[in-house]
Design a protein around this motif. Sequence first.
Motif, mmCIF file in Angstrom:
data_model
loop_
_atom_site.group_PDB
_atom_site.id
_atom_site.type_symbol
_atom_site.label_atom_id
_atom_site.label_comp_id
_atom_site.label_asym_id
_atom_site.label_seq_id
_atom_site.Cartn_x
_atom_site.Cartn_y
_atom_site.Cartn_z
ATOM 1 N N ILE A 1 35.948 -52.861 -26.810
ATOM 2 C CA ILE A 1 36.315 -51.458 -26.584
ATOM 3 C C ILE A 1 36.363 -51.154 -25.087
ATOM 4 O O ILE A 1 36.474 -49.999 -24.693
ATOM 5 C CB ILE A 1 35.344 -50.480 -27.280
ATOM 6 N N GLY A 2 36.273 -52.198 -24.263
ATOM 7 C CA GLY A 2 36.318 -51.982 -22.821
ATOM 8 C C GLY A 2 36.580 -53.293 -22.109
ATOM 9 O O GLY A 2 37.563 -53.981 -22.378
ATOM 10 N N LYS A 3 35.690 -53.668 -21.216
ATOM 11 C CA LYS A 3 35.793 -54.931 -20.486
ATOM 12 C C LYS A 3 35.782 -56.087 -21.485
ATOM 13 O O LYS A 3 34.971 -56.121 -22.407
ATOM 14 C CB LYS A 3 34.614 -55.054 -19.523
ATOM 15 N N HIS A 4 36.712 -57.027 -21.291
ATOM 16 C CA HIS A 4 36.787 -58.132 -22.237
ATOM 17 C C HIS A 4 36.857 -59.462 -21.501
ATOM 18 O O HIS A 4 37.091 -59.525 -20.293
ATOM 19 C CB HIS A 4 38.000 -57.979 -23.160
ATOM 20 N N MET A 5 36.666 -60.533 -22.243
ATOM 21 C CA MET A 5 36.701 -61.876 -21.670
ATOM 22 C C MET A 5 38.107 -62.189 -21.162
ATOM 23 O O MET A 5 39.098 -61.852 -21.801
ATOM 24 C CB MET A 5 36.289 -62.918 -22.703
ATOM 25 N N ASP B 1 36.305 -73.006 -37.769
ATOM 26 C CA ASP B 1 37.754 -72.925 -37.616
ATOM 27 C C ASP B 1 38.131 -71.699 -36.800
ATOM 28 O O ASP B 1 39.165 -71.675 -36.141
ATOM 29 C CB ASP B 1 38.429 -72.859 -38.990
ATOM 30 N N PHE B 2 37.275 -70.671 -36.881
ATOM 31 C CA PHE B 2 37.481 -69.438 -36.123
ATOM 32 C C PHE B 2 36.147 -68.982 -35.540
ATOM 33 O O PHE B 2 35.129 -68.997 -36.227
ATOM 34 C CB PHE B 2 38.059 -68.327 -37.004
ATOM 35 N N LEU B 3 36.199 -68.593 -34.270
ATOM 36 C CA LEU B 3 35.035 -68.017 -33.597
ATOM 37 C C LEU B 3 35.317 -66.538 -33.397
ATOM 38 O O LEU B 3 36.264 -66.163 -32.706
ATOM 39 C CB LEU B 3 34.799 -68.713 -32.254
ATOM 40 N N LEU B 4 34.500 -65.701 -34.002
ATOM 41 C CA LEU B 4 34.651 -64.254 -33.931
ATOM 42 C C LEU B 4 33.642 -63.724 -32.919
ATOM 43 O O LEU B 4 32.433 -63.871 -33.100
ATOM 44 C CB LEU B 4 34.410 -63.647 -35.312
ATOM 45 N N VAL B 5 34.149 -63.131 -31.845
ATOM 46 C CA VAL B 5 33.314 -62.733 -30.719
ATOM 47 C C VAL B 5 33.392 -61.224 -30.546
ATOM 48 O O VAL B 5 34.429 -60.689 -30.151
ATOM 49 C CB VAL B 5 33.763 -63.443 -29.424
ATOM 50 N N ASP B 6 32.288 -60.536 -30.833
ATOM 51 C CA ASP B 6 32.281 -59.075 -30.859
ATOM 52 C C ASP B 6 31.673 -58.521 -29.574
ATOM 53 O O ASP B 6 30.472 -58.655 -29.339
ATOM 54 C CB ASP B 6 31.488 -58.592 -32.078
ATOM 55 N N GLU B 7 32.532 -57.918 -28.720
ATOM 56 C CA GLU B 7 32.081 -57.246 -27.491
ATOM 57 C C GLU B 7 31.128 -58.149 -26.694
ATOM 58 O O GLU B 7 29.948 -57.857 -26.503
ATOM 59 C CB GLU B 7 31.366 -55.936 -27.854
ATOM 60 N N PRO B 8 31.636 -59.275 -26.162
ATOM 61 C CA PRO B 8 30.751 -60.339 -25.698
ATOM 62 C C PRO B 8 30.172 -60.195 -24.295
ATOM 63 O O PRO B 8 29.177 -60.837 -23.989
ATOM 64 C CB PRO B 8 31.653 -61.575 -25.751
ATOM 65 N N ILE B 9 30.762 -59.397 -23.410
ATOM 66 C CA ILE B 9 30.344 -59.468 -22.003
ATOM 67 C C ILE B 9 29.987 -58.104 -21.432
ATOM 68 O O ILE B 9 30.102 -57.876 -20.231
ATOM 69 C CB ILE B 9 31.440 -60.125 -21.138
ATOM 70 N N SER B 10 29.506 -57.213 -22.260
ATOM 71 C CA SER B 10 29.218 -55.857 -21.803
ATOM 72 C C SER B 10 28.106 -55.804 -20.765
ATOM 73 O O SER B 10 28.025 -54.857 -19.991
ATOM 74 C CB SER B 10 28.849 -54.978 -23.001
ATOM 75 N N HIS B 11 27.233 -56.827 -20.728
ATOM 76 C CA HIS B 11 26.114 -56.819 -19.793
ATOM 77 C C HIS B 11 26.140 -58.024 -18.852
ATOM 78 O O HIS B 11 25.116 -58.398 -18.293
ATOM 79 C CB HIS B 11 24.787 -56.796 -20.559
ATOM 80 N N LEU B 12 27.317 -58.626 -18.652
ATOM 81 C CA LEU B 12 27.423 -59.799 -17.789
ATOM 82 C C LEU B 12 28.251 -59.496 -16.553
ATOM 83 O O LEU B 12 29.210 -58.732 -16.612
ATOM 84 C CB LEU B 12 28.078 -60.960 -18.547
ATOM 85 N N ASP B 13 27.868 -60.119 -15.431
ATOM 86 C CA ASP B 13 28.707 -60.004 -14.245
ATOM 87 C C ASP B 13 29.911 -60.930 -14.414
ATOM 88 O O ASP B 13 29.987 -61.738 -15.344
ATOM 89 C CB ASP B 13 27.916 -60.341 -12.982
ATOM 90 N N SER C 1 31.005 -63.522 -12.832
ATOM 91 C CA SER C 1 30.784 -64.957 -12.720
ATOM 92 C C SER C 1 30.258 -65.543 -14.027
ATOM 93 O O SER C 1 30.780 -66.546 -14.530
ATOM 94 C CB SER C 1 29.792 -65.250 -11.587
ATOM 95 N N ASN C 2 29.221 -64.922 -14.595
ATOM 96 C CA ASN C 2 28.663 -65.427 -15.847
ATOM 97 C C ASN C 2 29.637 -65.241 -17.009
ATOM 98 O O ASN C 2 29.689 -66.071 -17.914
ATOM 99 C CB ASN C 2 27.334 -64.732 -16.153
ATOM 100 N N ALA C 3 30.397 -64.156 -16.984
ATOM 101 C CA ALA C 3 31.403 -63.937 -18.024
ATOM 102 C C ALA C 3 32.454 -65.048 -17.996
ATOM 103 O O ALA C 3 32.892 -65.535 -19.041
ATOM 104 C CB ALA C 3 32.058 -62.575 -17.848
ATOM 105 N N ALA C 4 32.858 -65.462 -16.793
ATOM 106 C CA ALA C 4 33.861 -66.516 -16.659
ATOM 107 C C ALA C 4 33.324 -67.858 -17.175
ATOM 108 O O ALA C 4 34.041 -68.614 -17.841
ATOM 109 C CB ALA C 4 34.290 -66.645 -15.201
ATOM 110 N N ILE C 5 32.062 -68.151 -16.873
ATOM 111 C CA ILE C 5 31.456 -69.398 -17.347
ATOM 112 C C ILE C 5 31.344 -69.387 -18.860
ATOM 113 O O ILE C 5 31.645 -70.371 -19.542
ATOM 114 C CB ILE C 5 30.070 -69.600 -16.700
#
Length: 214
Positions: A200-204, A161-173, A175-179
Amino acid sequence: MDKIILHHVLPHVFAQSNDLQSDVWKQDLNIAKGKLYLIEADSGQGKSTFCSYITGYRHDYSGEIYFDNTDTKSLKVKDWTEIRRRHVSHLFQELRLFPELTALENVQIKNNITGWKSEGQIKEWFERLGISDKLSSKIGQMSFGQQQRVAMIRSLVQPFDFLLVDEPISHLDDSNAAIMAQIMIEEARRQEAGIIVTSIGKHMDLPYDNILHL
Protein backbone atom coordinates in the motif's frame (compact mmCIF):
# COMPACT_ATOMS: atom_id res chain seq x y z
CA MET A 1 1.62 -25.73 -9.44
CA ASP A 2 2.10 -23.67 -12.60
CA LYS A 3 -0.55 -20.98 -12.31
CA ILE A 4 -3.04 -19.27 -10.05
CA ILE A 5 -6.21 -18.15 -11.84
CA LEU A 6 -8.74 -15.68 -10.46
CA HIS A 7 -12.06 -15.67 -12.29
CA HIS A 8 -14.35 -12.79 -11.35
CA VAL A 9 -13.31 -12.98 -7.69
CA LEU A 10 -14.99 -10.40 -5.46
CA PRO A 11 -14.90 -10.25 -1.66
CA HIS A 12 -18.37 -10.32 -0.19
CA VAL A 13 -17.65 -7.05 1.59
CA PHE A 14 -17.41 -5.32 -1.82
CA ALA A 15 -20.54 -6.94 -3.26
CA GLN A 16 -22.54 -3.69 -3.14
CA SER A 17 -19.78 -1.50 -4.58
CA ASN A 18 -20.86 0.04 -7.88
CA ASP A 19 -17.72 2.06 -8.60
CA LEU A 20 -15.08 -0.61 -8.04
CA GLN A 21 -12.05 -0.13 -10.30
CA SER A 22 -9.55 -2.93 -9.93
CA ASP A 23 -7.13 -4.98 -12.03
CA VAL A 24 -7.80 -7.95 -9.74
CA TRP A 25 -11.34 -7.97 -8.33
CA LYS A 26 -14.04 -9.07 -10.82
CA GLN A 27 -11.38 -9.69 -13.46
CA ASP A 28 -9.90 -12.73 -15.21
CA LEU A 29 -6.33 -12.87 -13.91
CA ASN A 30 -3.70 -15.51 -14.67
CA ILE A 31 -0.68 -15.48 -12.33
CA ALA A 32 2.07 -17.60 -13.85
CA LYS A 33 4.89 -19.47 -12.15
CA GLY A 34 8.27 -17.86 -12.73
CA LYS A 35 6.89 -14.33 -13.11
CA LEU A 36 7.07 -11.34 -10.74
CA TYR A 37 3.93 -9.44 -9.80
CA LEU A 38 3.29 -6.30 -7.80
CA ILE A 39 -0.23 -5.77 -6.49
CA GLU A 40 -0.61 -2.19 -5.28
CA ALA A 41 -3.56 -1.22 -3.13
CA ASP A 42 -5.05 1.70 -1.31
CA SER A 43 -5.83 1.10 2.33
CA GLY A 44 -9.04 -0.89 2.74
CA GLN A 45 -9.08 -2.31 -0.79
CA GLY A 46 -8.47 -5.90 0.28
CA LYS A 47 -4.71 -6.50 0.19
CA SER A 48 -4.67 -8.77 3.25
CA THR A 49 -7.92 -10.33 2.07
CA PHE A 50 -6.29 -11.23 -1.26
CA CYS A 51 -3.41 -12.92 0.58
CA SER A 52 -5.86 -14.84 2.78
CA TYR A 53 -7.68 -16.14 -0.30
CA ILE A 54 -4.46 -17.37 -1.93
CA THR A 55 -3.35 -19.14 1.25
CA GLY A 56 -6.76 -20.59 2.04
CA TYR A 57 -7.44 -18.86 5.34
CA ARG A 58 -10.58 -17.14 4.02
CA HIS A 59 -13.21 -18.06 1.44
CA ASP A 60 -15.71 -15.21 1.72
CA TYR A 61 -15.81 -14.33 -1.97
CA SER A 62 -17.81 -14.89 -5.13
CA GLY A 63 -16.12 -16.14 -8.30
CA GLU A 64 -13.46 -18.83 -8.49
CA ILE A 65 -9.78 -19.23 -7.67
CA TYR A 66 -7.97 -22.08 -9.37
CA PHE A 67 -4.60 -23.65 -8.68
CA ASP A 68 -3.93 -25.01 -12.16
CA ASN A 69 -7.28 -26.74 -12.87
CA THR A 70 -8.38 -27.19 -9.25
CA ASP A 71 -11.04 -24.90 -7.77
CA THR A 72 -9.63 -23.96 -4.37
CA LYS A 73 -13.07 -24.11 -2.75
CA SER A 74 -12.94 -27.88 -3.26
CA LEU A 75 -9.74 -28.24 -1.23
CA LYS A 76 -9.80 -29.85 2.21
CA VAL A 77 -7.75 -28.85 5.26
CA LYS A 78 -5.10 -31.48 4.48
CA ASP A 79 -4.83 -30.14 0.93
CA TRP A 80 -4.23 -26.59 2.17
CA THR A 81 -1.61 -27.88 4.61
CA GLU A 82 0.28 -29.48 1.74
CA ILE A 83 -0.07 -26.36 -0.43
CA ARG A 84 1.37 -24.12 2.30
CA ARG A 85 4.16 -26.61 2.91
CA ARG A 86 5.26 -27.22 -0.68
CA HIS A 87 3.65 -24.80 -3.12
CA VAL A 88 2.83 -21.37 -1.64
CA SER A 89 5.10 -19.70 0.89
CA HIS A 90 3.80 -16.58 2.63
CA LEU A 91 5.73 -13.74 4.23
CA PHE A 92 3.03 -12.32 6.49
CA GLN A 93 2.69 -8.60 7.09
CA GLU A 94 2.33 -9.29 10.83
CA LEU A 95 5.32 -11.69 10.62
CA ARG A 96 3.92 -14.38 12.99
CA LEU A 97 7.19 -15.08 14.74
CA PHE A 98 7.54 -16.65 18.20
CA PRO A 99 8.78 -13.89 20.55
CA GLU A 100 10.11 -16.35 23.15
CA LEU A 101 12.37 -18.08 20.60
CA THR A 102 15.63 -16.78 19.17
CA ALA A 103 15.94 -15.53 15.60
CA LEU A 104 17.67 -18.73 14.51
CA GLU A 105 15.16 -20.93 16.33
CA ASN A 106 12.28 -19.18 14.54
CA VAL A 107 13.81 -20.19 11.21
CA GLN A 108 14.88 -23.66 12.33
CA ILE A 109 11.42 -24.58 13.62
CA LYS A 110 10.21 -24.46 10.02
CA ASN A 111 13.38 -25.77 8.39
CA ASN A 112 13.29 -28.82 10.69
CA ILE A 113 9.95 -29.70 9.09
CA THR A 114 10.95 -29.06 5.49
CA GLY A 115 14.64 -29.99 5.65
CA TRP A 116 15.09 -27.51 2.82
CA LYS A 117 18.21 -25.52 3.75
CA SER A 118 21.46 -26.23 5.58
CA GLU A 119 22.30 -24.28 8.69
CA GLY A 120 25.22 -22.80 6.78
CA GLN A 121 22.90 -21.38 4.11
CA ILE A 122 20.59 -19.94 6.74
CA LYS A 123 23.46 -18.27 8.57
CA GLU A 124 24.76 -16.88 5.27
CA TRP A 125 21.41 -15.13 4.77
CA PHE A 126 21.60 -13.73 8.30
CA GLU A 127 25.07 -12.41 7.47
CA ARG A 128 23.99 -10.78 4.19
CA LEU A 129 21.05 -9.13 5.92
CA GLY A 130 23.23 -7.70 8.67
CA ILE A 131 21.68 -9.64 11.53
CA SER A 132 24.25 -12.39 12.12
CA ASP A 133 24.80 -10.93 15.59
CA LYS A 134 21.11 -11.57 16.34
CA LEU A 135 21.12 -15.33 15.78
CA SER A 136 20.83 -16.01 19.52
CA SER A 137 18.67 -12.99 20.32
CA LYS A 138 15.04 -13.55 21.21
CA ILE A 139 12.64 -12.15 18.64
CA GLY A 140 10.83 -10.15 21.30
CA GLN A 141 14.04 -8.17 21.91
CA MET A 142 14.60 -7.28 18.24
CA SER A 143 13.36 -4.28 16.26
CA PHE A 144 10.51 -4.76 13.80
CA GLY A 145 12.87 -4.24 10.86
CA GLN A 146 15.16 -6.99 12.17
CA GLN A 147 12.15 -9.23 12.69
CA GLN A 148 11.08 -8.62 9.08
CA ARG A 149 14.42 -9.96 7.88
CA VAL A 150 14.10 -13.05 10.06
CA ALA A 151 10.57 -13.66 8.78
CA MET A 152 11.80 -13.34 5.20
CA ILE A 153 14.48 -15.98 5.81
CA ARG A 154 11.88 -18.25 7.37
CA SER A 155 9.64 -17.91 4.29
CA LEU A 156 12.47 -19.22 2.08
CA VAL A 157 13.29 -22.44 3.95
CA GLN A 158 10.73 -24.49 2.04
CA PRO A 159 9.95 -25.51 -1.53
CA PHE A 160 7.47 -23.21 -3.26
CA ASP A 161 5.98 -22.46 -6.66
CA PHE A 162 4.80 -19.03 -5.53
CA LEU A 163 6.16 -16.70 -2.86
CA LEU A 164 3.49 -14.35 -1.51
CA VAL A 165 5.06 -11.30 0.10
CA ASP A 166 2.73 -9.00 2.04
CA GLU A 167 3.99 -5.42 2.63
CA PRO A 168 7.60 -6.59 3.08
CA ILE A 169 9.77 -3.49 3.62
CA SER A 170 7.74 -1.01 5.63
CA HIS A 171 10.42 -0.83 8.34
CA LEU A 172 13.60 -1.32 6.27
CA ASP A 173 16.05 1.20 4.90
CA ASP A 174 16.83 1.11 1.18
CA SER A 175 20.04 -0.87 1.59
CA ASN A 176 18.50 -3.72 3.59
CA ALA A 177 15.41 -3.71 1.37
CA ALA A 178 17.64 -4.16 -1.70
CA ILE A 179 19.51 -7.07 -0.10
CA MET A 180 16.27 -8.68 0.96
CA ALA A 181 14.89 -8.33 -2.57
CA GLN A 182 18.02 -9.86 -4.09
CA ILE A 183 17.91 -12.90 -1.81
CA MET A 184 14.26 -13.48 -2.62
CA ILE A 185 14.91 -13.20 -6.35
CA GLU A 186 17.81 -15.64 -6.13
CA GLU A 187 15.78 -18.26 -4.28
CA ALA A 188 12.71 -17.83 -6.50
CA ARG A 189 14.83 -18.26 -9.62
CA ARG A 190 16.53 -21.28 -8.08
CA GLN A 191 13.09 -22.85 -7.66
CA GLU A 192 11.72 -21.38 -10.93
CA ALA A 193 8.97 -19.88 -8.78
CA GLY A 194 6.79 -16.80 -9.05
CA ILE A 195 6.71 -13.88 -6.61
CA ILE A 196 3.61 -11.88 -5.71
CA VAL A 197 4.33 -8.70 -3.74
CA THR A 198 1.50 -6.67 -2.22
CA SER A 199 1.93 -3.10 -1.04
CA ILE A 200 0.00 0.00 0.00
CA GLY A 201 3.07 2.23 -0.22
CA LYS A 202 6.81 1.68 -0.52
CA HIS A 203 7.48 -1.61 -2.26
CA MET A 204 10.39 -3.87 -3.15
CA ASP A 205 12.40 -2.80 -6.18
CA LEU A 206 12.08 -5.88 -8.39
CA PRO A 207 11.92 -6.35 -12.18
CA TYR A 208 8.16 -6.88 -12.17
CA ASP A 209 6.53 -8.54 -15.14
CA ASN A 210 3.14 -7.12 -14.21
CA ILE A 211 1.98 -4.30 -11.91
CA LEU A 212 -1.67 -4.46 -10.88
CA HIS A 213 -3.83 -2.10 -8.86
CA LEU A 214 -6.16 -3.76 -6.41
